[in-house]
Design a protein around this motif. Sequence first.
Motif, PDB file in Angstrom:
ATOM      1  N   ASN A  22       3.273 -18.366 -13.237  1.00 15.93           N
ATOM      2  CA  ASN A  22       3.637 -19.601 -13.929  1.00 15.93           C
ATOM      3  C   ASN A  22       3.555 -20.837 -13.041  1.00 15.93           C
ATOM      4  O   ASN A  22       3.735 -21.953 -13.519  1.00 15.93           O
ATOM      5  N   ALA A  23       3.325 -20.638 -11.749  1.00 16.75           N
ATOM      6  CA  ALA A  23       3.186 -21.786 -10.843  1.00 16.75           C
ATOM      7  C   ALA A  23       1.838 -22.465 -11.088  1.00 16.75           C
ATOM      8  O   ALA A  23       0.925 -21.890 -11.664  1.00 16.75           O
ATOM      9  N   VAL A  24       1.731 -23.708 -10.664  1.00 20.13           N
ATOM     10  CA  VAL A  24       0.474 -24.460 -10.812  1.00 20.13           C
ATOM     11  C   VAL A  24       0.029 -24.944  -9.436  1.00 20.13           C
ATOM     12  O   VAL A  24       0.655 -25.827  -8.860  1.00 20.13           O
ATOM     13  N   PRO A  25      -1.059 -24.352  -8.877  1.00 12.78           N
ATOM     14  CA  PRO A  25      -1.767 -23.171  -9.377  1.00 12.78           C
ATOM     15  C   PRO A  25      -0.969 -21.898  -9.119  1.00 12.78           C
ATOM     16  O   PRO A  25      -0.017 -21.921  -8.342  1.00 12.78           O
ATOM     17  N   PRO A  26      -1.358 -20.777  -9.765  1.00 14.17           N
ATOM     18  CA  PRO A  26      -0.634 -19.524  -9.556  1.00 14.17           C
ATOM     19  C   PRO A  26      -0.595 -19.128  -8.076  1.00 14.17           C
ATOM     20  O   PRO A  26      -1.544 -19.373  -7.337  1.00 14.17           O
ATOM     21  N   VAL A  27       0.513 -18.528  -7.674  1.00 10.24           N
ATOM     22  CA  VAL A  27       0.689 -18.113  -6.276  1.00 10.24           C
ATOM     23  C   VAL A  27       0.223 -16.660  -6.129  1.00 10.24           C
ATOM     24  O   VAL A  27       0.582 -15.796  -6.931  1.00 10.24           O
ATOM     25  N   CYS A  28      -0.595 -16.419  -5.099  1.00 15.06           N
ATOM     26  CA  CYS A  28      -1.129 -15.077  -4.859  1.00 15.06           C
ATOM     27  C   CYS A  28      -0.897 -14.671  -3.405  1.00 15.06           C
ATOM     28  O   CYS A  28      -0.676 -15.520  -2.539  1.00 15.06           O
ATOM     29  N   ARG A  29      -0.970 -13.371  -3.186  1.00 16.23           N
ATOM     30  CA  ARG A  29      -0.904 -12.823  -1.834  1.00 16.23           C
ATOM     31  C   ARG A  29      -2.029 -11.808  -1.655  1.00 16.23           C
ATOM     32  O   ARG A  29      -2.467 -11.172  -2.634  1.00 16.23           O
ATOM     33  N   ILE A  30      -2.477 -11.674  -0.428  1.00 19.81           N
ATOM     34  CA  ILE A  30      -3.486 -10.670  -0.106  1.00 19.81           C
ATOM     35  C   ILE A  30      -2.764  -9.494   0.534  1.00 19.81           C
ATOM     36  O   ILE A  30      -2.294  -9.584   1.673  1.00 19.81           O
ATOM     37  N   ILE A  31      -2.646  -8.400  -0.245  1.00 19.43           N
ATOM     38  CA  ILE A  31      -1.876  -7.242   0.198  1.00 19.43           C
ATOM     39  C   ILE A  31      -2.531  -5.966  -0.333  1.00 19.43           C
ATOM     40  O   ILE A  31      -3.448  -6.011  -1.150  1.00 19.43           O
ATOM     41  N   ASP A  32      -2.016  -4.829   0.133  1.00 15.68           N
ATOM     42  CA  ASP A  32      -2.408  -3.532  -0.421  1.00 15.68           C
ATOM     43  C   ASP A  32      -1.532  -3.299  -1.650  1.00 15.68           C
ATOM     44  O   ASP A  32      -0.337  -3.017  -1.530  1.00 15.68           O
ATOM     45  N   TYR A  33      -2.114  -3.446  -2.831  1.00 11.78           N
ATOM     46  CA  TYR A  33      -1.312  -3.427  -4.061  1.00 11.78           C
ATOM     47  C   TYR A  33      -0.636  -2.073  -4.282  1.00 11.78           C
ATOM     48  O   TYR A  33       0.530  -2.015  -4.691  1.00 11.78           O
ATOM     49  N   ASN A  34      -1.333  -0.984  -4.018  1.00 17.16           N
ATOM     50  CA  ASN A  34      -0.744   0.342  -4.207  1.00 17.16           C
ATOM     51  C   ASN A  34       0.449   0.553  -3.276  1.00 17.16           C
ATOM     52  O   ASN A  34       1.486   1.099  -3.671  1.00 17.16           O
ATOM     53  N   LYS A  35       0.309   0.099  -2.031  1.00 17.43           N
ATOM     54  CA  LYS A  35       1.406   0.213  -1.077  1.00 17.43           C
ATOM     55  C   LYS A  35       2.578  -0.669  -1.507  1.00 17.43           C
ATOM     56  O   LYS A  35       3.747  -0.286  -1.397  1.00 17.43           O
ATOM     57  N   PHE A  36       2.256  -1.858  -2.026  1.00 18.13           N
ATOM     58  CA  PHE A  36       3.279  -2.786  -2.506  1.00 18.13           C
ATOM     59  C   PHE A  36       4.080  -2.151  -3.642  1.00 18.13           C
ATOM     60  O   PHE A  36       5.319  -2.206  -3.661  1.00 18.13           O
ATOM     61  N   LEU A  37       3.389  -1.512  -4.604  1.00 26.53           N
ATOM     62  CA  LEU A  37       4.072  -0.868  -5.724  1.00 26.53           C
ATOM     63  C   LEU A  37       4.920   0.306  -5.254  1.00 26.53           C
ATOM     64  O   LEU A  37       6.033   0.516  -5.738  1.00 26.53           O
ATOM     65  N   TYR A  38       4.393   1.081  -4.295  1.00 18.21           N
ATOM     66  CA  TYR A  38       5.121   2.241  -3.775  1.00 18.21           C
ATOM     67  C   TYR A  38       6.438   1.804  -3.131  1.00 18.21           C
ATOM     68  O   TYR A  38       7.499   2.377  -3.395  1.00 18.21           O
ATOM     69  N   GLU A  39       6.370   0.765  -2.281  1.00 13.26           N
ATOM     70  CA  GLU A  39       7.571   0.288  -1.588  1.00 13.26           C
ATOM     71  C   GLU A  39       8.560  -0.321  -2.572  1.00 13.26           C
ATOM     72  O   GLU A  39       9.770  -0.185  -2.417  1.00 13.26           O
ATOM     73  N   LYS A  40       8.029  -0.992  -3.596  1.00 16.12           N
ATOM     74  CA  LYS A  40       8.892  -1.604  -4.608  1.00 16.12           C
ATOM     75  C   LYS A  40       9.655  -0.532  -5.392  1.00 16.12           C
ATOM     76  O   LYS A  40      10.865  -0.633  -5.597  1.00 16.12           O
ATOM     77  N   LYS A  41       8.943   0.518  -5.819  1.00 13.36           N
ATOM     78  CA  LYS A  41       9.590   1.605  -6.556  1.00 13.36           C
ATOM     79  C   LYS A  41      10.588   2.352  -5.676  1.00 13.36           C
ATOM     80  O   LYS A  41      11.650   2.761  -6.143  1.00 13.36           O
ATOM     81  N   LYS A  42      10.243   2.523  -4.403  1.00 16.40           N
ATOM     82  CA  LYS A  42      11.136   3.208  -3.478  1.00 16.40           C
ATOM     83  C   LYS A  42      12.433   2.417  -3.303  1.00 16.40           C
ATOM     84  O   LYS A  42      13.532   2.993  -3.297  1.00 16.40           O
ATOM     85  N   LYS A  43      12.299   1.107  -3.180  1.00 17.04           N
ATOM     86  CA  LYS A  43      13.476   0.251  -3.014  1.00 17.04           C
ATOM     87  C   LYS A  43      14.348   0.280  -4.269  1.00 17.04           C
ATOM     88  O   LYS A  43      15.578   0.355  -4.185  1.00 17.04           O
ATOM     89  N   GLU A  44      13.713   0.218  -5.445  1.00 17.32           N
ATOM     90  CA  GLU A  44      14.460   0.257  -6.700  1.00 17.32           C
ATOM     91  C   GLU A  44      15.201   1.589  -6.854  1.00 17.32           C
ATOM     92  O   GLU A  44      16.330   1.630  -7.339  1.00 17.32           O
ATOM     93  N   LYS A  45      14.547   2.679  -6.426  1.00 13.82           N
ATOM     94  CA  LYS A  45      15.172   3.997  -6.507  1.00 13.82           C
ATOM     95  C   LYS A  45      16.389   4.081  -5.594  1.00 13.82           C
ATOM     96  O   LYS A  45      17.433   4.633  -5.973  1.00 13.82           O
ATOM     97  N   GLU A  46      16.270   3.515  -4.390  1.00 14.66           N
ATOM     98  CA  GLU A  46      17.393   3.520  -3.446  1.00 14.66           C
ATOM     99  C   GLU A  46      18.557   2.690  -3.969  1.00 14.66           C
ATOM    100  O   GLU A  46      19.714   3.084  -3.853  1.00 14.66           O
ATOM    101  N   MET A  47      18.218   1.524  -4.558  1.00 16.24           N
ATOM    102  CA  MET A  47      19.271   0.663  -5.101  1.00 16.24           C
ATOM    103  C   MET A  47      19.988   1.357  -6.258  1.00 16.24           C
ATOM    104  O   MET A  47      21.202   1.254  -6.409  1.00 16.24           O
ATOM    105  N   LYS A  48      19.217   2.078  -7.082  1.00 18.66           N
ATOM    106  CA  LYS A  48      19.808   2.783  -8.217  1.00 18.66           C
ATOM    107  C   LYS A  48      20.709   3.909  -7.731  1.00 18.66           C
ATOM    108  O   LYS A  48      21.777   4.157  -8.281  1.00 18.66           O
ATOM    109  N   ALA A  49      20.263   4.599  -6.670  1.00 17.79           N
ATOM    110  CA  ALA A  49      21.055   5.705  -6.123  1.00 17.79           C
ATOM    111  C   ALA A  49      22.348   5.213  -5.494  1.00 17.79           C
ATOM    112  O   ALA A  49      23.382   5.885  -5.552  1.00 17.79           O
ATOM    113  N   ASN A  50      22.285   4.014  -4.896  1.00 18.28           N
ATOM    114  CA  ASN A  50      23.467   3.470  -4.216  1.00 18.28           C
ATOM    115  C   ASN A  50      24.389   2.707  -5.157  1.00 18.28           C
ATOM    116  O   ASN A  50      25.496   2.342  -4.773  1.00 18.28           O
ATOM    117  N   ALA A  51      23.889   2.442  -6.366  1.00 13.37           N
ATOM    118  CA  ALA A  51      24.704   1.674  -7.321  1.00 13.37           C
ATOM    119  C   ALA A  51      25.925   2.509  -7.727  1.00 13.37           C
ATOM    120  O   ALA A  51      25.815   3.694  -8.045  1.00 13.37           O
TER     121      ALA A  51
END
Length: 221
Positions: A73-102
Amino acid sequence: MQNRPKPSFNNNNRGRNPNFRREQQQEHRTNRMIRVPEVRLVGENVEVGVYRTEDALRMAEEQQLDLVEISPNAVPPVCRIIDYNKFLYEKKKKEKEMKANAHKSEVKEIRFTPNTDDHDFDFKAKHAEKFLKDGNKVKTYVQFKGRAIMFKERGELILLKFAERLAEVGGLEGMPTMEGKRMIAIFAPKTAKKKDKAPKEPKENKEAPKVAESKPEGDAQ
């Protein structure tokens, strides 16, 4: 040999983007899914700024990474150059840890009578302290039966004494109240206080000490 009928194609599919379903499933637009003319690149592996999308894609390809749109939604849109699969893996791992610790907060009940003795009081206080330290609320009540309802002040004294005992780990949400034949008080856990920072030591005076000037011997009388 009979001629087989030619397969019919639905004209409604013409002109559709073949990646449409994949784009709908992905949380972020990546690489060629990003169709705006320019994007703002951020991150440690690029010089932050606005780039033509084609140039940003080329930079991502050179690094063998993905161009990922993180703020569409930014003008122009904000992007990053990253390994998308690794980014998703770390994101899901973090969410799982937060859920376990909740910790799901519960309301624990502790019952008294107007004649609760000191031993029983201490026993229940220890349980209440544990409940509060675990992040749960504690609902305490004094149950009055028959003529015991005449001793309401005794029940209030028990609950206020209980509040004093739990002062370090929990606080009263309100003064004890009567509900039918019960006098009720609810305790909420106290959040841990941050440790006070150690006082800073006074800075040493870096100025060189002044040396007293000595008079020449010839001036001495």
